[in-house]
Design a protein around this motif. Structure first.
Motif, PDB file in Angstrom:
ATOM      1  N   ALA A  19       0.830  -1.205   0.000  1.00  0.00           N
ATOM      2  CA  ALA A  19       0.000   0.000   0.000  1.00  0.00           C
ATOM      3  C   ALA A  19       0.864   1.255   0.000  1.00  0.00           C
ATOM      4  O   ALA A  19       0.578   2.238  -0.706  1.00  0.00           O
ATOM      5  N   THR A  20       1.935   1.210   0.813  1.00  0.00           N
ATOM      6  CA  THR A  20       2.858   2.364   0.881  1.00  0.00           C
ATOM      7  C   THR A  20       3.520   2.604  -0.469  1.00  0.00           C
ATOM      8  O   THR A  20       3.616   3.740  -0.951  1.00  0.00           O
ATOM      9  N   ILE A  21       3.995   1.502  -1.080  1.00  0.00           N
ATOM     10  CA  ILE A  21       4.639   1.619  -2.402  1.00  0.00           C
ATOM     11  C   ILE A  21       3.654   2.137  -3.430  1.00  0.00           C
ATOM     12  O   ILE A  21       3.975   3.000  -4.259  1.00  0.00           O
ATOM     13  N   PHE A  22       2.408   1.620  -3.359  1.00  0.00           N
ATOM     14  CA  PHE A  22       1.365   2.050  -4.294  1.00  0.00           C
ATOM     15  C   PHE A  22       1.084   3.546  -4.148  1.00  0.00           C
ATOM     16  O   PHE A  22       1.015   4.285  -5.143  1.00  0.00           O
ATOM     17  N   LEU A  23       0.951   3.998  -2.882  1.00  0.00           N
ATOM     18  CA  LEU A  23       0.705   5.417  -2.635  1.00  0.00           C
ATOM     19  C   LEU A  23       1.871   6.275  -3.116  1.00  0.00           C
ATOM     20  O   LEU A  23       1.684   7.364  -3.672  1.00  0.00           O
ATOM     21  N   ALA A  24       3.092   5.745  -2.871  1.00  0.00           N
ATOM     22  CA  ALA A  24       4.281   6.482  -3.315  1.00  0.00           C
ATOM     23  C   ALA A  24       4.305   6.607  -4.841  1.00  0.00           C
ATOM     24  O   ALA A  24       4.614   7.670  -5.393  1.00  0.00           O
ATOM     25  N   LEU A  25       3.949   5.500  -5.524  1.00  0.00           N
ATOM     26  CA  LEU A  25       3.924   5.522  -6.989  1.00  0.00           C
ATOM     27  C   LEU A  25       2.843   6.459  -7.513  1.00  0.00           C
ATOM     28  O   LEU A  25       3.046   7.186  -8.490  1.00  0.00           O
ATOM     29  N   VAL A  26       1.655   6.408  -6.853  1.00  0.00           N
ATOM     30  CA  VAL A  26       0.574   7.310  -7.259  1.00  0.00           C
ATOM     31  C   VAL A  26       0.986   8.767  -7.065  1.00  0.00           C
ATOM     32  O   VAL A  26       0.769   9.623  -7.928  1.00  0.00           O
ATOM     33  N   THR A  27       1.616   9.050  -5.910  1.00  0.00           N
ATOM     34  CA  THR A  27       2.082  10.420  -5.619  1.00  0.00           C
ATOM     35  C   THR A  27       3.110  10.869  -6.646  1.00  0.00           C
ATOM     36  O   THR A  27       3.054  11.985  -7.172  1.00  0.00           O
ATOM     37  N   LEU A  28       4.077   9.970  -6.929  1.00  0.00           N
ATOM     38  CA  LEU A  28       5.105  10.283  -7.919  1.00  0.00           C
ATOM     39  C   LEU A  28       4.478  10.516  -9.293  1.00  0.00           C
ATOM     40  O   LEU A  28       4.862  11.439 -10.025  1.00  0.00           O
TER      41      LEU A  28
END
Length: 266
Positions: A19-28
């Motif tokens: 979830a953290t990686i997904f959020l980071a990718l979405v943010t990026l």
């Protein structure tokens, strides 16, 4: 108390990590999206600004061409219509003055007419000359500029040091260089209050350069770059027509320097 098994704890950690990686990718992704969107907006705005500048330059270039045509027409009219008629008046007056039967009062009147006619004729010739110097067409740029410098030196207190190399240029390009120098001198006298000028025109391998310097009051370079006057705009447009570049520098009370580099025109 509910007991968690080791397998369940690992699954939770894995879910949180994903979830953290997904959020980071979405943010990026959002950051990149806004970055490139902003970049495209800036590029579009820059394109619009460049088109506006090009449009303004085309208007100025067209305006310059119209000015030169109008100057040529007026100079021709002054020569053909006005100067020729004034010459007839002058000749006729001289003939009448040769008549021994005229009275003293008539003679004085004719002499007054002759004086006014001669002064007007000289003014007409000077205006026509300023509008379109005949020496430029007959003898070229070097001779025309030297005559221009002599006229300024004769009629003002300005001292002009110059070195003009003689080389081949098309008639239209010679006229543009002449007008640039003429405009620079006028600006130095009117606005710069200068009394010393240094002007060099030198041939280069792929073109030529014009260096102009005065000892006038100077100006704020940043302010002029943001809002150039009509004179400088005309100079810039002529430089563009000449396939050249314009650089200038100035300091308050320390004069101004202009450097124009041009490639040979087609």
């Amino acid at each position: 108390m509910v007991e968690k098994f080791p397998g369940e704890e690992g699954s939770v950690i894995l879910v949180l990590l994903v979830a953290t990686i997904f959020l980071a990718l979405v943010t990026l992704g959002l950051i990149l999206f806004f970055f490139f969107s902003r970049k495209k907006v800036i590029e579009k705005e820059r394109e619009k600004a460049n088109l506006k500048i090009e449009h303004q330059q085309k208007i100025l270039q067209t305006s310059i061409a119209i000015q030169e045509e109008e100057r040529k027409r007026i100079a021709q009219d002054l020569h053909d219509a006005i100067s020729s008629k004034l010459n007839i008046v002058s000749l006729t007056t001289n003939v009448l003055l040769g008549d021994k039967e005229i009275t003293k009062k008539q003679k004085e009147t004719l002499e007054q007419i002759l004086g006014i006619t001669s002064t007007t004729l000289e003014s007409s010739r000077k205006i026509a000359h300023d509008l379109l110097p005949p020496i430029l067409e007959k003898f070229g740029l070097k001779a025309a500029l030297e005559e221009l410098f002599e006229e300024f030196s004769k009629n003002t207190n300005i001292d002009i040091q110059h070195d003009i190399e003689d080389f081949s240029l098309s008639e239209s390009h010679q006229l543009h260089v002449f007008r640039i120098v003429q405009e620079l001198i006028n600006n130095s006298i009117r606005h710069g209050k200068a009394d010393e000028l240094v002007i060099f025109i030198q041939q280069k391998d792929s073109g030529y350069s014009l260096r102009y310097q005065d000892n006038g009051v100077g100006f704020d370079v940043d302010e002029v770059k943001q809002k150039a006057g009509i004179g400088l705009q005309n100079i810039s447009s002529r430089v563009r027509i000449l396939n050249g570049s314009l650089e200038f520098d100035s300091q308050i009370n320390k004069g101004s320097t202009f450097l124009i580099r041009c490639k040979y025109g087609k």
